[in-house]
Design a protein around this motif. Structure first.
Motif, PDB file in Angstrom:
ATOM      1  N   GLU A 193       6.464  99.917  34.434  1.00 39.36           N
ATOM      2  CA  GLU A 193       5.139  99.500  33.974  1.00 39.36           C
ATOM      3  C   GLU A 193       4.007 100.212  34.695  1.00 39.36           C
ATOM      4  N   ILE A 194       4.113 100.342  36.013  1.00 46.32           N
ATOM      5  CA  ILE A 194       2.981 100.895  36.776  1.00 46.32           C
ATOM      6  C   ILE A 194       3.352 102.092  37.646  1.00 46.32           C
ATOM      7  N   GLY A 195       4.624 102.505  37.605  1.00 48.32           N
ATOM      8  CA  GLY A 195       5.026 103.664  38.385  1.00 48.32           C
ATOM      9  C   GLY A 195       5.101 103.429  39.877  1.00 48.32           C
ATOM     10  N   ALA A 196       5.264 102.159  40.279  1.00 51.32           N
ATOM     11  CA  ALA A 196       5.343 101.826  41.704  1.00 51.32           C
ATOM     12  C   ALA A 196       6.441 100.791  41.934  1.00 51.32           C
ATOM     13  N   SER A 197       7.045 100.844  43.098  1.00 57.69           N
ATOM     14  CA  SER A 197       8.071  99.877  43.478  1.00 57.69           C
ATOM     15  C   SER A 197       8.147  99.811  44.989  1.00 57.69           C
ATOM     16  N   ARG A 198       8.381  98.624  45.510  1.00 54.09           N
ATOM     17  CA  ARG A 198       8.516  98.457  46.956  1.00 54.09           C
ATOM     18  C   ARG A 198       9.811  99.071  47.471  1.00 54.09           C
ATOM     19  N   LEU A 199      10.706  99.454  46.562  1.00 54.04           N
ATOM     20  CA  LEU A 199      11.966 100.068  46.976  1.00 54.04           C
ATOM     21  C   LEU A 199      11.905 101.589  47.000  1.00 54.04           C
ATOM     22  N   LYS A 200      10.772 102.142  46.586  1.00 56.53           N
ATOM     23  CA  LYS A 200      10.650 103.603  46.520  1.00 56.53           C
ATOM     24  C   LYS A 200      10.829 104.230  47.905  1.00 56.53           C
ATOM     25  N   ARG A 201      10.378 103.541  48.940  1.00 51.62           N
ATOM     26  CA  ARG A 201      10.505 104.072  50.295  1.00 51.62           C
ATOM     27  C   ARG A 201      11.974 104.225  50.698  1.00 51.62           C
ATOM     28  N   ALA A 202      12.823 103.322  50.210  1.00 48.72           N
ATOM     29  CA  ALA A 202      14.254 103.420  50.516  1.00 48.72           C
ATOM     30  C   ALA A 202      14.855 104.655  49.855  1.00 48.72           C
ATOM     31  N   TYR A 203      14.435 104.918  48.632  1.00 50.49           N
ATOM     32  CA  TYR A 203      14.903 106.113  47.924  1.00 50.49           C
ATOM     33  C   TYR A 203      14.441 107.377  48.650  1.00 50.49           C
ATOM     34  N   ASP A 204      13.167 107.393  49.020  1.00 48.06           N
ATOM     35  CA  ASP A 204      12.624 108.562  49.723  1.00 48.06           C
ATOM     36  C   ASP A 204      13.289 108.767  51.080  1.00 48.06           C
ATOM     37  N   HIS A 205      13.699 107.655  51.695  1.00 47.26           N
ATOM     38  CA  HIS A 205      14.333 107.727  53.019  1.00 47.26           C
ATOM     39  C   HIS A 205      15.771 108.234  52.921  1.00 47.26           C
ATOM     40  N   GLY A 206      16.375 108.119  51.744  1.00 45.95           N
ATOM     41  CA  GLY A 206      17.731 108.628  51.569  1.00 45.95           C
ATOM     42  C   GLY A 206      18.819 107.578  51.503  1.00 45.95           C
ATOM     43  N   TYR A 207      18.448 106.299  51.387  1.00 48.20           N
ATOM     44  CA  TYR A 207      19.470 105.266  51.231  1.00 48.20           C
ATOM     45  C   TYR A 207      20.153 105.405  49.871  1.00 48.20           C
ATOM     46  N   PHE A 208      21.453 105.106  49.844  1.00 47.92           N
ATOM     47  CA  PHE A 208      22.243 105.132  48.613  1.00 47.92           C
ATOM     48  C   PHE A 208      22.131 106.475  47.901  1.00 47.92           C
ATOM     49  N   ALA A 209      22.143 107.548  48.683  1.00 45.99           N
ATOM     50  CA  ALA A 209      22.051 108.883  48.083  1.00 45.99           C
ATOM     51  C   ALA A 209      23.250 109.109  47.165  1.00 45.99           C
ATOM     52  N   LYS A 210      22.965 109.482  45.926  1.00 49.60           N
ATOM     53  CA  LYS A 210      24.025 109.693  44.949  1.00 49.60           C
ATOM     54  C   LYS A 210      23.902 111.104  44.373  1.00 49.60           C
ATOM     55  N   GLU A 211      25.060 111.697  44.097  1.00 48.24           N
ATOM     56  CA  GLU A 211      25.052 113.037  43.542  1.00 48.24           C
ATOM     57  C   GLU A 211      24.455 113.014  42.133  1.00 48.24           C
ATOM     58  N   ALA A 212      23.742 114.033  41.807  1.00 52.48           N
ATOM     59  CA  ALA A 212      23.189 114.243  40.465  1.00 52.48           C
ATOM     60  C   ALA A 212      22.125 113.209  40.079  1.00 52.48           C
ATOM     61  N   VAL A 213      21.619 112.455  41.051  1.00 49.44           N
ATOM     62  CA  VAL A 213      20.527 111.520  40.776  1.00 49.44           C
ATOM     63  C   VAL A 213      19.242 112.160  41.278  1.00 49.44           C
ATOM     64  N   SER A 214      18.398 112.546  40.322  1.00 45.95           N
ATOM     65  CA  SER A 214      17.237 113.350  40.679  1.00 45.95           C
ATOM     66  C   SER A 214      15.935 112.574  40.743  1.00 45.95           C
ATOM     67  N   ASN A 215      15.941 111.302  40.375  1.00 44.06           N
ATOM     68  CA  ASN A 215      14.689 110.545  40.406  1.00 44.06           C
ATOM     69  C   ASN A 215      14.940 109.087  40.769  1.00 44.06           C
ATOM     70  N   PHE A 216      13.884 108.404  41.157  1.00 43.67           N
ATOM     71  CA  PHE A 216      13.978 107.034  41.643  1.00 43.67           C
ATOM     72  C   PHE A 216      14.531 106.085  40.588  1.00 43.67           C
ATOM     73  N   GLU A 217      14.068 106.222  39.341  1.00 49.18           N
ATOM     74  CA  GLU A 217      14.509 105.299  38.286  1.00 49.18           C
ATOM     75  C   GLU A 217      16.011 105.378  38.066  1.00 49.18           C
ATOM     76  N   SER A 218      16.555 106.574  38.016  1.00 47.33           N
ATOM     77  CA  SER A 218      18.002 106.732  37.834  1.00 47.33           C
ATOM     78  C   SER A 218      18.763 106.174  39.032  1.00 47.33           C
ATOM     79  N   TRP A 219      18.231 106.404  40.223  1.00 46.68           N
ATOM     80  CA  TRP A 219      18.825 105.880  41.464  1.00 46.68           C
ATOM     81  C   TRP A 219      18.906 104.364  41.408  1.00 46.68           C
TER      82      TRP A 219
END
Length: 255
Positions: A193-219
């Motif tokens: 809805e707004i392009g923001a999430s409190r979990l985005k920092r976890a994605y940027d930090h590298g938690y749950f890094a998955k192969e072939a996942v190129s963006n936060f939404e897919s992650w």
């Protein structure tokens, strides 16, 4: 307990929360937090089969919902970095709402002479605050620790409640995973809805890094898929659930 009796019990709990005049005023002014009906479902399920009378059980569940409301409402007070700031009136009403909910759950549990439960729930609030701090400041070293802390931000009070009424670990774990899934889905919806999430920092930090996942939404969608499988498996391996709760769990899984 029949489906009709359980549904009537849930409506009784909801009415106990809603009938308060101050609650109504706060809702009309968009200040007080909204009662979480899923928390109500799991709390009601946890207390079923206890030695309490139906009337006392309804009051205990409503008091616990007030505790959750008090905690969630006090969290609305501005913190450094908030994009949207509350007006002075909004801040005053928010403080009033949190204090009002706090007074209700203290009074109810004191009248019922359930001080040990009150202490247990307060420790749940402390665990919730600690978990939220750990998540915000990324004070976790592994993916498992991050997910455990994120789970407790939404399920610590429920966990203390269910343990107090001696529910088995499988049921408690189901509740924890249910609330985790609900939180993840809410974050995904917010991001869409707004392009923001409190979990985005976890994605940027590298938690749950998955192969072939190129963006936060897919992650986030991959994590949601994994948690859905956990909830589905747990649902099949717990004590028989009420039809109302089982229906809600299936609904969340299929969302």
């Amino acid at each position: 307990m029949t489906y009709q009796a359980r549904e009537a019990g849930l409506k009784e709990v909801e009415q106990l929360v809603h009938e308060q005049a101050v609650y109504q005023y706060l809702q009309e002014n968009n200040e007080g937090g909204q009662m979480d009906k899923d928390q109500m479902l799991f709390l009601h399920e946890a207390i079923s089969g206890s030695d309490l009378t139906d009337a006392a059980a309804y009051r205990v569940v409503s008091a616990t919902l007030y505790m959750i409301l008090a905690h969630d409402t006090h969290e609305k007070i501005d913190e450094p970095g908030d994009v949207v700031k509350l007006t002075r009136k909004e801040q005053e009403l928010t403080v009033l709402a949190g204090d009002f909910y706090s007074a209700l759950y203290y009074r109810t549990l004191a009248e019922l002479e359930m001080i040990p439960l009150l202490r247990a729930l307060q420790s749940g609030v402390q665990e919730t605050n600690t978990a939220k701090t750990n998540i915000y400041q990324l004070h976790v070293a592994t993916d498992e620790e991050y997910l455990a802390q994120l789970t407790m931000t939404n399920a610590a009070i429920f966990t203390k409640f269910a343990k107090y009424f001696m529910k088995d670990e499988a049921f408690i774990l189901l509740g924890c995973k249910f609330f985790l899934l609900k939180r993840l889905q809410m974050e995904l919806q917010l991001y869409k809805e707004i392009g923001a999430s409190r979990l985005k920092r976890a994605y940027d930090h590298g938690y749950f890094a998955k192969e072939a996942v190129s963006n936060f939404e897919s992650w986030l969608m991959e994590i949601i898929s994994d948690v859905k499988k956990e909830v589905a498996n747990l649902k099949e391996n717990v004590e028989p659930l009420s039809n109302i709760l089982e229906k809600r769990i299936v609904e969340l899984i299929n969302d």
